[in-house]
Scaffold this motif. Structure first.
Motif, short mmCIF file in Angstrom:
data_model
loop_
_atom_site.label_atom_id
_atom_site.label_comp_id
_atom_site.label_asym_id
_atom_site.label_seq_id
_atom_site.Cartn_x
_atom_site.Cartn_y
_atom_site.Cartn_z
N GLN A 37 0.83 -1.21 0.00
CA GLN A 37 0.00 0.00 0.00
C GLN A 37 0.86 1.26 0.00
N LEU A 38 1.99 1.21 0.69
CA LEU A 38 2.91 2.35 0.67
C LEU A 38 3.43 2.60 -0.74
N ASN A 39 3.77 1.55 -1.45
CA ASN A 39 4.25 1.70 -2.82
C ASN A 39 3.16 2.26 -3.72
N ASP A 40 1.91 1.86 -3.51
CA ASP A 40 0.78 2.41 -4.27
C ASP A 40 0.62 3.90 -3.98
N LEU A 41 0.78 4.27 -2.72
CA LEU A 41 0.68 5.69 -2.36
C LEU A 41 1.78 6.50 -3.04
N ARG A 73 7.02 13.89 2.21
CA ARG A 73 7.80 13.73 3.44
C ARG A 73 7.08 12.79 4.41
N HIS A 74 5.77 12.91 4.48
CA HIS A 74 4.98 12.05 5.37
C HIS A 74 5.05 10.59 4.92
N ILE A 75 4.97 10.36 3.61
CA ILE A 75 5.08 8.99 3.08
C ILE A 75 6.47 8.43 3.39
N GLU A 157 -2.54 5.96 8.95
CA GLU A 157 -1.84 7.14 8.43
C GLU A 157 -1.86 7.16 6.90
N GLN A 158 -1.72 5.99 6.29
CA GLN A 158 -1.75 5.93 4.83
C GLN A 158 -3.11 6.32 4.28
N SER A 159 -4.17 5.92 4.93
CA SER A 159 -5.50 6.30 4.43
C SER A 159 -5.73 7.80 4.60
N MET A 160 -5.16 8.41 5.65
CA MET A 160 -5.26 9.87 5.79
C MET A 160 -4.50 10.56 4.66
N ILE A 161 -3.33 10.03 4.30
CA ILE A 161 -2.55 10.60 3.18
C ILE A 161 -3.31 10.43 1.87
N ARG A 162 -3.92 9.27 1.68
CA ARG A 162 -4.68 9.02 0.45
C ARG A 162 -5.83 10.03 0.33
#
Length: 168
Positions: A37-41, A73-75, A157-162
């Motif tokens: 999921q991080l790579n997708d982001l 930066r967050h990612i 955190e990833q869903s908040m970034i998305r």
């Protein structure tokens, strides 16, 4: 207490210590999914950056560029946390395998001892060794719960970034 009376408890310890090898691998797919999921982001962020470079550089474009850099930066921060969690999990799994192996062989010895001296009084060391052989059960459960919690926080955190990326 006779050796024959604690033989079933020792048999259970042997079986559980063999099951530890399966339990230790439960958290690995969860963290791999989180890493995917991080790579997708990161790919989604790169698409947004490409779209931004095609736009003119007005004040709105510069503001969006600053937001995207903040998200980048967050990612990167989440990726570092994920890598740290992965490294800790690898070292914990190595410790878990070592502890389970020691407890397994100790349980096997206790099992043979209880079978050989079935009708005799069980010595105190045998009772303590039986309790110790269950130690390797608690540690992997705690590690698995910890890794699930860390992975859940990172996915949140990833869903908040998305959501932040989709707003741009």
């Amino acid at each position: 207490m006779k050796c024959g009376e604690i033989q079933a408890v020792v048999q259970l310890a042997v079986a559980i210590n063999l099951g530890i090898y399966a339990i230790k691998d439960l958290s690995v797919p969860y963290l791999l999914h989180q890493r995917a999921q991080l790579n997708d982001l990161r790919a989604l962020l790169n698409e947004k950056l490409d779209d931004l470079t095609k736009m003119d550089h007005s004040s709105v474009g510069e503001e969006r560029n600053e937001k995207l850099e903040c998200i980048d930066r967050h990612i990167s921060s989440i990726y570092r946390k994920s890598t740290h969690t992965w490294d800790l999990l690898e070292s914990y799994n190595l410790g878990t395998v070592s502890a389970a192996s020691i407890c397994f062989f100790m349980s096997i010895y206790c099992l043979f001892h209880t079978a050989y001296f079935y009708n005799e009084q069980a010595p105190n060391w045998l009772i303590y060794a039986t309790y110790i052989s269950y130690f390797s059960v608690i540690v992997p459960m705690v590690i698995n719960i910890w890794s699930r919690y860390r992975g859940w926080k990172l996915i949140r955190e990833q869903s908040m970034i998305r959501n932040d990326i989709s707003k741009l």
